[in-house]
Design a protein around this motif. Sequence first.
Motif: not given
Length: 119
Positions: A39-63, A92-96
Amino acid sequence: MSKSLLIISRQTPWSGPGAREALDIALAGGAFDLPIGMLFLDDGVFQLSQGQQPGALQQKDLSANLQALPMFGVEDLYASERSLAERGLAGNELNLAVQRLDDSALTALLDRYDQVITV
């Protein structure tokens, strides 16, 4: 018989290790054929958004991990309708593909699982 497990992910993808840990728990449990829902709840729903750019934060992509959930048997994926609306995320903005649940359905969901972990 295996007990069912619901993992509630409440953190944004890049605010700390919580989002990755929730996915790791789900993938590990799925690999052992445990009945798992996520269950994605509260700010956890941001994990589902498309077009994330984790490289800008030097993180690995979770998609890729998110897309792997059904392959590991974690097919019961849910998101809070209210959390999505409060954060301006439309279906329509969710990647899952997730089941969108209102507050009463969330309560019923929690009752269906033997154990619940919040990350």
